[in-house]
Design a protein around this motif. Sequence first.
Motif, PDB file in Angstrom:
ATOM      1  N   ILE A 292       0.792  -1.040  -0.290  1.00 49.08           N
ATOM      2  CA  ILE A 292       0.202   0.085  -0.159  1.00 49.08           C
ATOM      3  C   ILE A 292       1.036   1.635   0.178  1.00 49.08           C
ATOM      4  N   GLY A 293       1.978   1.018   0.766  1.00 45.71           N
ATOM      5  CA  GLY A 293       3.103   2.302   0.890  1.00 45.71           C
ATOM      6  C   GLY A 293       3.746   2.770  -0.750  1.00 45.71           C
ATOM      7  N   ARG A 294       4.106   1.287  -0.896  1.00 45.55           N
ATOM      8  CA  ARG A 294       4.675   1.612  -2.132  1.00 45.55           C
ATOM      9  C   ARG A 294       3.407   2.018  -3.477  1.00 45.55           C
ATOM     10  N   ARG A 295       2.271   1.775  -3.382  1.00 43.04           N
ATOM     11  CA  ARG A 295       1.258   2.425  -4.410  1.00 43.04           C
ATOM     12  C   ARG A 295       1.300   4.029  -3.980  1.00 43.04           C
ATOM     13  N   LEU A 296       0.666   4.038  -3.095  1.00 40.04           N
ATOM     14  CA  LEU A 296       0.147   5.475  -2.565  1.00 40.04           C
ATOM     15  C   LEU A 296       1.840   6.711  -2.600  1.00 40.04           C
ATOM     16  N   GLY A 297       3.404   6.070  -2.570  1.00 34.86           N
ATOM     17  CA  GLY A 297       4.375   6.697  -2.621  1.00 34.86           C
ATOM     18  C   GLY A 297       4.211   7.377  -4.420  1.00 34.86           C
ATOM     19  N   ARG A 298       3.846   6.225  -5.335  1.00 38.77           N
ATOM     20  CA  ARG A 298       3.654   6.196  -6.632  1.00 38.77           C
ATOM     21  C   ARG A 298       2.714   7.586  -7.198  1.00 38.77           C
ATOM     22  N   ILE A 299       2.011   7.621  -6.616  1.00 37.43           N
ATOM     23  CA  ILE A 299       0.772   8.617  -6.988  1.00 37.43           C
ATOM     24  C   ILE A 299       1.566  10.116  -6.627  1.00 37.43           C
ATOM     25  N   ILE A 300       1.878  10.084  -5.224  1.00 39.58           N
ATOM     26  CA  ILE A 300       2.314  11.374  -4.827  1.00 39.58           C
ATOM     27  C   ILE A 300       3.358  11.389  -5.159  1.00 39.58           C
ATOM     28  N   ARG A 301       4.081  10.873  -6.097  1.00 42.53           N
ATOM     29  CA  ARG A 301       5.792  11.276  -6.964  1.00 42.53           C
ATOM     30  C   ARG A 301       4.759  11.653  -8.525  1.00 42.53           C
ATOM     31  N   ASP A 302       3.660  10.577  -8.551  1.00 43.80           N
ATOM     32  CA  ASP A 302       3.237  11.313 -10.775  1.00 43.80           C
ATOM     33  C   ASP A 302       2.845  12.467 -10.297  1.00 43.80           C
ATOM     34  N   LYS A 303       1.548  13.063  -9.025  1.00 38.82           N
ATOM     35  CA  LYS A 303       1.639  14.134  -8.455  1.00 38.82           C
ATOM     36  C   LYS A 303       2.435  15.603  -8.005  1.00 38.82           C
ATOM     37  N   VAL A 304       3.103  15.283  -7.775  1.00 37.09           N
ATOM     38  CA  VAL A 304       4.084  16.411  -7.495  1.00 37.09           C
ATOM     39  C   VAL A 304       5.689  15.968  -7.719  1.00 37.09           C
ATOM     40  N   GLY A 305       5.891  15.555  -7.626  1.00 34.95           N
ATOM     41  CA  GLY A 305       7.632  14.150  -8.775  1.00 34.95           C
ATOM     42  C   GLY A 305       7.897  13.983  -7.576  1.00 34.95           C
ATOM     43  N   ARG A 306       8.062  14.132  -5.926  1.00 35.00           N
ATOM     44  CA  ARG A 306       9.051  13.321  -4.710  1.00 35.00           C
ATOM     45  C   ARG A 306       7.726  13.154  -3.620  1.00 35.00           C
ATOM     46  N   ASP A 307       8.647  12.834  -2.706  1.00 33.60           N
ATOM     47  CA  ASP A 307       7.439  12.300  -1.690  1.00 33.60           C
ATOM     48  C   ASP A 307       7.251  13.185  -1.092  1.00 33.60           C
ATOM     49  N   PRO A 308       7.192  12.652  -0.018  1.00 35.89           N
ATOM     50  CA  PRO A 308       6.284  13.816   1.255  1.00 35.89           C
ATOM     51  C   PRO A 308       7.726  13.947   2.353  1.00 35.89           C
ATOM     52  N   ASP A 309       7.721  16.070   2.310  1.00 35.46           N
ATOM     53  CA  ASP A 309       8.402  16.161   3.903  1.00 35.46           C
ATOM     54  C   ASP A 309       8.000  15.751   4.982  1.00 35.46           C
ATOM     55  N   ILE A 310       6.808  15.768   4.950  1.00 36.41           N
ATOM     56  CA  ILE A 310       5.970  15.875   6.689  1.00 36.41           C
ATOM     57  C   ILE A 310       5.044  14.847   6.300  1.00 36.41           C
ATOM     58  N   VAL A 311       4.474  14.026   7.237  1.00 37.27           N
ATOM     59  CA  VAL A 311       3.333  13.420   7.178  1.00 37.27           C
ATOM     60  C   VAL A 311       2.435  13.664   8.356  1.00 37.27           C
ATOM     61  N   PHE A 312       1.114  14.246   7.990  1.00 37.24           N
ATOM     62  CA  PHE A 312       0.501  15.007   9.478  1.00 37.24           C
ATOM     63  C   PHE A 312      -0.655  13.564   9.816  1.00 37.24           C
ATOM     64  N   GLU A 313      -0.398  13.218  10.786  1.00 40.34           N
ATOM     65  CA  GLU A 313      -0.623  11.668  11.389  1.00 40.34           C
ATOM     66  C   GLU A 313      -1.853  11.845  12.532  1.00 40.34           C
ATOM     67  N   HIS A 314      -2.763  11.592  12.435  1.00 42.68           N
ATOM     68  CA  HIS A 314      -3.666  11.123  13.609  1.00 42.68           C
ATOM     69  C   HIS A 314      -4.916   9.863  13.464  1.00 42.68           C
ATOM     70  N   VAL A 315      -4.489   9.448  12.672  1.00 47.77           N
ATOM     71  CA  VAL A 315      -5.217   7.592  12.189  1.00 47.77           C
ATOM     72  C   VAL A 315      -5.234   7.050  13.027  1.00 47.77           C
ATOM     73  N   GLY A 316      -3.887   7.016  13.300  1.00 47.80           N
ATOM     74  CA  GLY A 316      -3.210   5.546  14.239  1.00 47.80           C
ATOM     75  C   GLY A 316      -2.299   4.996  13.355  1.00 47.80           C
ATOM     76  N   ARG A 317      -2.873   3.396  14.031  1.00 49.17           N
ATOM     77  CA  ARG A 317      -2.761   2.004  14.149  1.00 49.17           C
ATOM     78  C   ARG A 317      -2.550   2.226  12.078  1.00 49.17           C
ATOM     79  N   ALA A 318      -3.941   1.999  12.008  1.00 49.79           N
ATOM     80  CA  ALA A 318      -3.973   1.763  10.368  1.00 49.79           C
ATOM     81  C   ALA A 318      -3.411   2.387   9.729  1.00 49.79           C
ATOM     82  N   THR A 319      -2.570   3.485   9.607  1.00 50.68           N
ATOM     83  CA  THR A 319      -1.747   4.092   8.714  1.00 50.68           C
ATOM     84  C   THR A 319      -0.620   4.421   9.520  1.00 50.68           C
ATOM     85  N   PHE A 320       0.168   3.680  10.669  1.00 45.30           N
ATOM     86  CA  PHE A 320       1.436   4.792  10.677  1.00 45.30           C
ATOM     87  C   PHE A 320       2.300   3.721   9.917  1.00 45.30           C
TER      88      PHE A 320
END
Length: 444
Positions: A292-320
């Motif tokens: 799932i992380g690789r899929r999301l990473g590809r989508i992000i790089r397709d849209k902005v050209g690089r990985d995120p500098d910051i991840v804003f987390e509050h969901v917890g176990r399911a996403t951490f």
Amino acid sequence: MSALADALLAGAPPAEIERLPLPDEHVAAHLRAEDQDMFLGVADKDVRKSLRVGRVPVPEPAPDEVVVAVMASSVNYNTVWSAMFEPVSTFRFLENFARQGGWATRHDLPYQVVGSDGAGVVVRLGSGVRRWKVGDHVVISPAYVDDQEPASHADGMLGAEQRAWGFETNFGGLAEYTVVRASQLVPKPAHLTWEEAACNTLCAGTAYRMLVSDRGARMKQGDVVLVWGAAGGLGGYAVQFVRNGGGIPIGIVGSPAKAELLRKLGCEIVIDRSEFGLADDPSDDPDRVLEIGRRLGRIIRDKVGRDPDIVFEHVGRATFGISVFVVRRGGVVVTCGSSTGYQHVYDNRYLWMKLKRVIGSHVANLQEQWETNQLIASGAIATTMTEVYPLAEVAEAVRLVQENRHVGKVAVLCMAPEPGLGVTDPELRARLGADRITPLRSGR
């Protein structure tokens, strides 16, 4: 309604407010200690069964406290936790607090008034209060800080006795009256209604500390920031702070309808969880987390050209675990909560070998709250309010949040009899316009 309530709603001057007596009782959303075991062995811990609305005594203020007539409040996820008596019953918090003695003993009662947001009018002052006066219109920070604790003078959130008002204390904001420390007060933005103002303090202050403050991720211009739950209360403010600070927000949402609302906050890059296959909690399957992380990473790089500098987390176990994986080398995961579970599972190799950081963040200190409030008062940050419930129906509002059927913040009218009251700067309100003040609100 009491004579005091009638006077407040009629805009009475401070001298009249002081002259009229406080009622002995008021209506409040509260839990009962006798119900603490009601959900043992129950799969659906329906908060409508535990959360009561009824009359309780009006509390007396300590010397450093004020009594506020609460015109409106809002629902936060900590009220869901309280009403489920999870992960521990909040009556344990009250018992622990009472062990301090003195005024703290008031909090250990067979009932707990809940709620960690509020907007209203100061009606009584404790003998030690200096900077506020009766009649002031205020919003309330949820940070209940002990100003005699040394660590509090470095950062109010670092004190060991810091508590979340209305969650770890009694006398919360989902009520007609509350008592709060003077150090919790912030001036109400004059162009907002009571219900709009009541939706901001907890979530906006939390997001500000996480992203903007030097105690958080220290976001800078150009940073790519991935925001989980971006259409929720926290996420909606996070997206705005990223945009205002010259960053690039990427919002994660759970439906096309939430994506459309998020775009109204100016978030141009929105990703539905279904696009990268996140439908449940994958954290116990390391291979699936990486997939799932690789899929999301590809989508992000397709849209902005690089990985995120910051991840804003509050969901917890399911996403951490996904957050730790997708943030760039040397990047930051900043977290303030765990609505899907506290026991996070992640692959530590991606943390240590790629020099990433995890920062814990909790609410905001008073200076951060004032800075946040200045942005809201100027119109630079919009409230994320979407719905308004009366206090009599607060259990339905909390259930809405429990089941994640809401968008943004859900407001609750307490003493205010109807929406739309409390504006004292109609010129600024007219200049900004409703679409800018409450962009997520439908059916204005």
